[in-house]
Structure formats: structure tokens, C-alpha cells
Design a protein around this motif. Structure first.
Motif, PDB file in Angstrom:
ATOM      1  N   GLY A 159      26.043  -7.800  46.389  1.00 35.71           N
ATOM      2  CA  GLY A 159      25.353  -7.602  45.122  1.00 35.71           C
ATOM      3  C   GLY A 159      23.868  -7.872  45.248  1.00 35.71           C
ATOM      4  O   GLY A 159      23.029  -7.111  44.775  1.00 35.71           O
ATOM      5  N   ALA A 163      21.091  -5.065  44.811  1.00 36.45           N
ATOM      6  CA  ALA A 163      20.164  -5.261  43.689  1.00 36.45           C
ATOM      7  C   ALA A 163      18.714  -5.259  44.173  1.00 36.45           C
ATOM      8  O   ALA A 163      17.841  -4.629  43.572  1.00 36.45           O
ATOM      9  CB  ALA A 163      20.486  -6.568  42.969  1.00 36.45           C
ATOM     10  N   LEU A 166      17.745  -1.760  44.980  1.00 39.92           N
ATOM     11  CA  LEU A 166      17.561  -0.959  43.779  1.00 39.92           C
ATOM     12  C   LEU A 166      16.284  -1.369  43.045  1.00 39.92           C
ATOM     13  O   LEU A 166      15.557  -0.523  42.517  1.00 39.92           O
ATOM     14  CB  LEU A 166      18.778  -1.135  42.861  1.00 39.92           C
ATOM     15  CG  LEU A 166      19.170   0.077  42.032  1.00 39.92           C
ATOM     16  CD1 LEU A 166      19.522   1.241  42.932  1.00 39.92           C
ATOM     17  CD2 LEU A 166      20.338  -0.251  41.113  1.00 39.92           C
ATOM     18  N   THR A 170      13.813   1.678  42.190  1.00 40.04           N
ATOM     19  CA  THR A 170      13.927   2.220  40.834  1.00 40.04           C
ATOM     20  C   THR A 170      13.554   1.157  39.812  1.00 40.04           C
ATOM     21  O   THR A 170      13.572  -0.037  40.106  1.00 40.04           O
ATOM     22  CB  THR A 170      15.375   2.674  40.538  1.00 40.04           C
ATOM     23  OG1 THR A 170      16.246   1.550  40.678  1.00 40.04           O
ATOM     24  CG2 THR A 170      15.806   3.781  41.449  1.00 40.04           C
ATOM     25  N   PRO A 171      13.221   1.596  38.627  1.00 40.90           N
ATOM     26  CA  PRO A 171      12.791   0.645  37.609  1.00 40.90           C
ATOM     27  C   PRO A 171      13.979   0.048  36.857  1.00 40.90           C
ATOM     28  O   PRO A 171      14.288   0.453  35.763  1.00 40.90           O
ATOM     29  CB  PRO A 171      11.957   1.514  36.668  1.00 40.90           C
ATOM     30  CG  PRO A 171      12.525   2.902  36.810  1.00 40.90           C
ATOM     31  CD  PRO A 171      13.208   2.984  38.124  1.00 40.90           C
ATOM     32  N   ILE A 172      14.667  -0.902  37.507  1.00 41.34           N
ATOM     33  CA  ILE A 172      15.775  -1.523  36.785  1.00 41.34           C
ATOM     34  C   ILE A 172      15.341  -2.776  36.034  1.00 41.34           C
ATOM     35  O   ILE A 172      16.152  -3.471  35.437  1.00 41.34           O
ATOM     36  CB  ILE A 172      16.973  -1.881  37.705  1.00 41.34           C
ATOM     37  CG1 ILE A 172      16.487  -2.646  38.945  1.00 41.34           C
ATOM     38  CG2 ILE A 172      17.762  -0.660  38.092  1.00 41.34           C
ATOM     39  CD1 ILE A 172      17.639  -3.269  39.722  1.00 41.34           C
ATOM     40  N   ILE A 174      14.319  -5.671  36.994  1.00 39.06           N
ATOM     41  CA  ILE A 174      14.421  -7.023  37.538  1.00 39.06           C
ATOM     42  C   ILE A 174      13.683  -7.072  38.870  1.00 39.06           C
ATOM     43  O   ILE A 174      13.501  -6.058  39.537  1.00 39.06           O
ATOM     44  CB  ILE A 174      15.889  -7.461  37.755  1.00 39.06           C
ATOM     45  CG1 ILE A 174      16.580  -6.530  38.768  1.00 39.06           C
ATOM     46  CG2 ILE A 174      16.642  -7.493  36.434  1.00 39.06           C
ATOM     47  CD1 ILE A 174      17.938  -7.022  39.185  1.00 39.06           C
TER      48      ILE A 174
ATOM     49  N   LEU B 116      21.884   5.838  39.646  1.00 40.77           N
ATOM     50  CA  LEU B 116      22.662   4.606  39.528  1.00 40.77           C
ATOM     51  C   LEU B 116      22.008   3.623  38.568  1.00 40.77           C
ATOM     52  O   LEU B 116      22.677   2.949  37.770  1.00 40.77           O
ATOM     53  CB  LEU B 116      22.813   3.980  40.923  1.00 40.77           C
ATOM     54  CG  LEU B 116      23.576   2.674  41.040  1.00 40.77           C
ATOM     55  CD1 LEU B 116      24.951   2.773  40.400  1.00 40.77           C
ATOM     56  CD2 LEU B 116      23.715   2.253  42.505  1.00 40.77           C
ATOM     57  N   GLU B 117      20.680   3.559  38.618  1.00 47.39           N
ATOM     58  CA  GLU B 117      19.975   2.571  37.775  1.00 47.39           C
ATOM     59  C   GLU B 117      20.220   2.811  36.289  1.00 47.39           C
ATOM     60  O   GLU B 117      20.348   1.869  35.505  1.00 47.39           O
ATOM     61  CB  GLU B 117      18.477   2.545  38.097  1.00 47.39           C
ATOM     62  CG  GLU B 117      17.687   3.799  37.775  1.00 47.39           C
ATOM     63  CD  GLU B 117      17.852   4.921  38.809  1.00 47.39           C
ATOM     64  OE1 GLU B 117      18.694   4.766  39.726  1.00 47.39           O
ATOM     65  OE2 GLU B 117      17.156   5.932  38.684  1.00 47.39           O
ATOM     66  N   LEU B 120      23.619   1.680  35.389  1.00 46.54           N
ATOM     67  CA  LEU B 120      23.606   0.225  35.429  1.00 46.54           C
ATOM     68  C   LEU B 120      22.961  -0.362  34.186  1.00 46.54           C
ATOM     69  O   LEU B 120      23.408  -1.388  33.649  1.00 46.54           O
ATOM     70  CB  LEU B 120      22.801  -0.210  36.661  1.00 46.54           C
ATOM     71  CG  LEU B 120      23.352  -1.367  37.454  1.00 46.54           C
ATOM     72  CD1 LEU B 120      24.813  -1.146  37.750  1.00 46.54           C
ATOM     73  CD2 LEU B 120      22.551  -1.542  38.717  1.00 46.54           C
ATOM     74  N   ILE B 154      23.650  -7.486  36.992  1.00 43.76           N
ATOM     75  CA  ILE B 154      23.440  -6.399  37.957  1.00 43.76           C
ATOM     76  C   ILE B 154      23.943  -6.782  39.345  1.00 43.76           C
ATOM     77  O   ILE B 154      24.692  -6.043  39.990  1.00 43.76           O
ATOM     78  CB  ILE B 154      21.931  -6.024  38.021  1.00 43.76           C
ATOM     79  CG1 ILE B 154      21.534  -5.312  36.729  1.00 43.76           C
ATOM     80  CG2 ILE B 154      21.639  -5.162  39.237  1.00 43.76           C
ATOM     81  CD1 ILE B 154      20.055  -5.015  36.625  1.00 43.76           C
TER      82      ILE B 154
END
Lengths: 195, 195, 195, 195
Positions: A159, A163, A166, A170-172, A174, B116-117, B120, B154
Motif C-alpha cells: 500500500g 500510494a 501514485l 497523479t493528483p491524489i 496526499i 486509478l486515482e 480511488l 488510500i
DNA sequence: AATGAATGAGTCTTCATTCAT
DNA sequence: TATGAATGAAGACTCATTCAT
């Protein structure tokens, strides 16, 4: 008597490919891309590596070994599991996070050549042994069997890796820091110890 | 309401491709593989989908939407966050685990097309809201900021997915059940509630 | 008279290449195959031979010269055409058959470099002169012009070579011995002499 | 509903390749040579043939079958072995000689794909049966066992083929006519019959 | 709409030979 | 002289997509 293989070229190929593989993916990176980026002639790629596949393998294996070696060296300084956990969290993970390209490739398309499970197994055993030493009286340890603890470590570690990867691409919303912090809190909470 | 012949073909392409993508990977599956496996003429593939890329996109999007729809339907039955959490753990996750091919593709080579983001983000918000409602008095919630809780979700969710996928394809020695169990324990432990 | 080290290497290259060319064919044998098999450095190949082509040429030319020399030496012992024919049949042919690799290469892919026609011409003249001396009263000789007799010799000799080669590499159901026997019968029959 | 495979293109590829293979050899003819010569796009070569190897195979197999078919048709006209022999000598061989490219390829580099021995076996059986019928009282037949007669046929036939091929490509001083004539004389002489 | 032949840029890799050391 | 890394043109073949039928 003849030119000897140049470590510089080997490393150049490795580093260039690593960046390309991480950025564009293994399958979307052609040998000819590597050639263009390195400036080397095609033939040279093949005097240093058997084929494209071997390049990823070496990137992953040497990258992982590197991390491992440094971790082992750090571990020499102490026998205290709490200290070891600290090293894991404050030396190993940040170093790993530093090497986002490696993580990306490790989790990415080249999975077939990556032997992720082997890497994971080593690490799981290590972490597990530390956790066991630490967890004399924690709630976490009481309610989980050995296998479940291993599962927990694997889930958690994968994880984290995913994470972080990611979070980079990408703009997640966090950051690596967020991730680092929850890791620590989790350990503290689960183990009942302050790291 | 009978499915039209065309709808049948569309679904055939989708299902066949899903299996192939999961088994051999997106890049190692050629359109011609899909043609062979479906028995359809190449042209047909392109009357139903713009290109190979769109096939993965649809597989993922429809697969995800499906799961989501069923989750939402289940959620209609209750307002209790504890109940919702139960649904999440006992309905949604098992269903998701059931669909290993989807997970494999989601995490796999087609990452570029997979968004995916976004998936999520939706899910994170949902889980987060449940956790918040649940966590009135938990240690976990006290020590973590909103962002950190999101990060935790996440990390955890990605970890679960990746672990399940790995458990399927390689011998890492843990099973879906092990994973399910530690998820529950973690929730219980972290939230201070028995699910 | 001890062979110099270099002569050893030259011979090593020649022998190794001969086997490889006969077994895998000229075009399917790479210089690197020769390098692996001999254990010599690539460079060495090119200090002894101008290129791959020259290696075949030398194999054939020296091999053929060798046979010829021994034939000539044997011929010194007699002037009797019948004796000569005997030598041809009982010394030369068996020796030639012994050297299947040479035959294989001679007839094989390297035809361009092989100058088979030149070798044939020499031999044809020789055999022809013997036949002429022998054939005072044979039916064969009466009905054939000089050119036709030459043609006969060429056809026969090529046929023998090709048959022997084929008998070695494929199951055509005939052996070298069968071939030798029909050669003798043919000569006897055609020439009206018992060899 | 879609374009159907064009026999014309197939034949064009076959004929062009045949000439090229005969002239330059199988290994010295690249697919790209075939492309240039035919004017077709590379891809088309591969819609009609699996690979380069299959092209030679088809050239040989269809070429040989063609000859065989015509021979069989001619054979229908008679039961007399003498007549059959005549057909063999005056129809089949000249036709075969006409197709020098086929002979060249048959004996040449593509030997691995050529199954020369199989072709030879068929033909040998056929010729053998005719000879047997013819040879009631010939010296040839008396002194040779079945196997030896087969060997004789093989040697002779291979010799003829190779000689014709060589006569075409190099100045060995004999012509197809010379060869034809000695064949006839040999048959006459050996069989004791006038063809 | 249905079909599948047509297309050609692009893929990875090989290999004979050279030449710096 | 001995060595083997360096070279890059050329090799066979693939494949997503188009478009004539």
C-alpha cells in the motif's frame, strides 16, 4: 589488449533506461529510445545486456540489493528492535521513497521480470521479526496469528509503495509526508510503542 | 429487453479482452489475440470500440461502476455508519476480490488509461465519511488529520488490492482470507468498534 | 618441424569451421560460433583469415588439394589404366567418402566460393583419360562422343557425391556401401573390364 | 464483404522469390529484396506466407507436385514400361530441365526445408518399378540387388540434376543435350533395350 | 453494417568486421 | 601481435488500424 567493458556505459544504459521505463513504461520504451537518450550505438546496448528484458531485471535487482545492503549496514549499529524499527522508518523508507523510479518499475509493467514476491518475502520476514520482538504486549499482536501479521505487513508495505507512486504521478492529494506520518502512527498505535 | 445481437458482441469483446489483459497483460495481448479468442472479424472490434485502449478503459470503467452501483444500492438499506462499514467489508470487498481480473488490470500495465486515482478518490471520500462518523472516540482518529486519514485509507486500500492480486498470481503464502481478517482487525482496533 | 603456435591456431579454426559449416551450413554458422567453439578471440580469426568467406575457400581448396595429392602419389605406382581405375575406386573414393564434411560443404551453401566446376574439371579430365585408355573395346565408349563421356563422368561423380551426402544426413535407405558397389558394377559393365 | 486474398499476389511472390532464391541463394535473398522486386508492401508478404521459410517450401512443393501431376497424366496413356520410360526421358526430364530455378533451389541452400529425400523416394520407386518391368534379361538387373538398383537410380538422378544445374551456372563445357544423350545411352546399354 | 486484406512504420536483435588498446 | 569492445546497417517480422468490397 583490447578495450575493456566500460562501467560508465553500463551505468549510463541502466540509469537512462530506468528513467524511461519509469516515465513511459517498459513496453512503451523502445530500445531505440534508449539508444537515442544514451547516445550510444544500438550494438553497444547489446554488448552490455543480453536484451531489453535483462535491462529491467538488472535495474530492479541491483536497485533492491542496494537498498537492502544499506539497510543491513544500518542494522549493524543496534540490536534493539525499537531502534531497528526506527531505522526502517527513518532511513529505509525515506531512501526507498527517494527512488520513485525503482518503485514505479517494481510495481509496473515489468512485473513478470520483477519477482516482486521474492523481494517482499525477504522484507516481510525482516519486519515481522522486528514486530514480534516489539509487540510483547500489544493489542495488534494478540489478535493476529503469525500468518495474519505477515499479511498485514505485506498489505501495508504494498500500500505504501503504491500510494507513494501514485502520489508522484497523479493528483491524489496526499504527499509522501502524509504517508510517512500515518505509517508512524500506525506502528505506534498497533505496537503500543512510541517510535 | 432481450439483448441485441450487437450488445452480445460488445460484451463478448469486453469479457474476452478482460481475461486476456489480466492473464497476459495489456501490451502482450494483441488485437489479433482478441480476434482469435472471440472468433469475431477484426473489423468488428473496431465497430464497437475506437481502439485497443478504449477496450481497457471500458472494462475498467464499467467494472468499477458496477461495483459502485451495487455498493450504493446496499447502502440504501441503512444510515448507521457501523452497518455501512459492515456492508463495505462484507459485501463490497468480497465482491471486489471476486473480480481479480479487474484488480489485475486496474493495477497493471494499463495504468495510463485506468484513472486509478479517480476511482480511488471517490472511494476514499466515501470510506472517510464513514470512518469519521464512526470514530467519535477512537485513538486513530484523534491522532490523524483529515489528510492523514485519507492517506491511510488510500494506502490501505491499495495495499489490499495489490496483495490480493499478488496472492493470486504468485506464492506469497497469504490468502484472501488472511487479508480479509486483518482488515477487520485493523478497523476494529483503529476505530475502537467491533464490526 | 614442430608446428608453430600460429599454425596450430590456423588449423584449429579450419577444423572447427569445417565441422560447423557441414553441420549447420555456412550461413547459419556465425563467426561468433567459430569463436565460441575454438575458444579463440574474434580478432584471431581475422589475423588468420581475411573473412568468413576465405575460411570456406581454404577448407575446400586445401581439402581438395589434399585428396588430389594423395591420389597423384598413388598413381605414381603404376601406369596401367586398370590399376589406376582400381586406385580411383578403392583409394580415392573411400577417402573422399571419409570426408563427408568436405563433400557437404562442397555441394552446400557456399557454392559461390567453392568453384566446384574447377575441381570437377580436373578430375573429369583425369578419369576421362583413364577411361579412354581402358575402353578400347567397350560398348559405352563406342556410342559416346568425348563430350558425352565427359558428361557421363560429371553426372556420375556429382551423383555419387550428392548421394553420399544425402545418405549421411537423411534416411534415404541406401548406404555408402551400396553406392560403392553400383559404381564398380557400372564401371565393369560399361567398360567391359573387371576391376 | 472484404477484399479476398488475391491469387495473383500469391503467385507474384512465389515467382519473384523463386527467381531470387535461384539466382542469389536463399540466405542471400532478403525479404526486403522480395519486397523491392514484387513492389508489394512488406506486410503483404506476410499475409500470404507465414515466413520466408514457408515461401521456399511452397515453391518446392508446388513445383514438384506440378511436375509429378503432369508425369502421372502422361503415364495414363500407356501401360508399356518401355513407353513409360520414354515418357520419363522425353517428357519429364526435359520439363524438369526447363525448370532450372526449381532444381537450383532443390539442391541448394534451402536443403533443410526441401525434403529432397522424400521427393527422391517417390521418384525412385517409380523409376525402379519401370526398370524392373523392363529389365527382364539385362546384365544390369542381374548383377544388382534391389537396394543397389535403388542406389543407382538415386545416384544417377542426383547426378543429372546437379550436372544440369552446374551446366547452367558455370562453364563446365557440357550441355543439357549432352546429359540427355548419355542418359539415353545408359538406359539402353544397361537395360538392353532401345528407347 | 460487416469483413478481413492491406499497410508500413516500427520492433528487437544479429553479426561481420574494425580498431583502440 | 593479440584482444574483444565497438559499430550500425541490415535482418525478419509484428501489429494497430484502415478501407475497399
Amino acid at each position: 589488449m583490447a578495450r575493456s567493458k566500460s562501467e560508465d556505459k553500463r551505468v549510463l544504459i541502466l540509469q537512462t533506461s530506468k528513467t524511461l521505463f519509469a516515465d513511459k513504461g517498459f513496453f512503451n520504451t523502445s530500445v531505440s529510445d534508449i539508444v537515442k537518450e544514451t547516445g550510444l550505438p544500438v550494438g553497444s546496448i547489446y554488448t552490455y545486456f543480453k536484451n531489453k528484458e535483462e535491462i529491467v531485471k538488472v535495474i530492479i535487482d541491483e536497485g533492491w540489493e542496494d537498498l537492502n545492503t544499506r539497510l543491513q549496514e544500518n542494522f549493524l549499529s543496534t540490536k534493539d528492535p525499537k531502534e531497528k524499527m526506527k531505522i526502517l522508518l527513518e532511513e529505509f523508507l525515506p531512501e526507498l521513497f527517494e527512488d520513485l523510479d525503482l518503485i514505479t518499475i517494481l510495481l509496473g509493467e515489468a512485473v513478470d521480470y520483477t519477482k516482486l514476491e521474492e523481494k517482499l518475502e525477504e522484507l516481510t520476514k525482516l519486519i515481522f521479526s522486528i514486530l514480534k520482538a516489539l509487540s510483547g504486549n500489544s493489542y495488534f499482536a494478540e489478535s493476529l496469528s503469525k500468518k495474519e501479521m505477515e499479511a498485514a505487513v505485506i498489505v501495508y508495505f504494498l500500500g505504501i509503495l503504491h500510494a507513494v507512486r501514485l502520489a508522484k504521478s497523479t493528483p491524489i492529494g496526499i504527499s509522501q509526508d502524509d504517508i510517512m506520518r500515518i505509517v508512524k502512527v500506525t506502528i505506534n498505535s498497533a505496537m503500543g510503542v512510541e517510535i
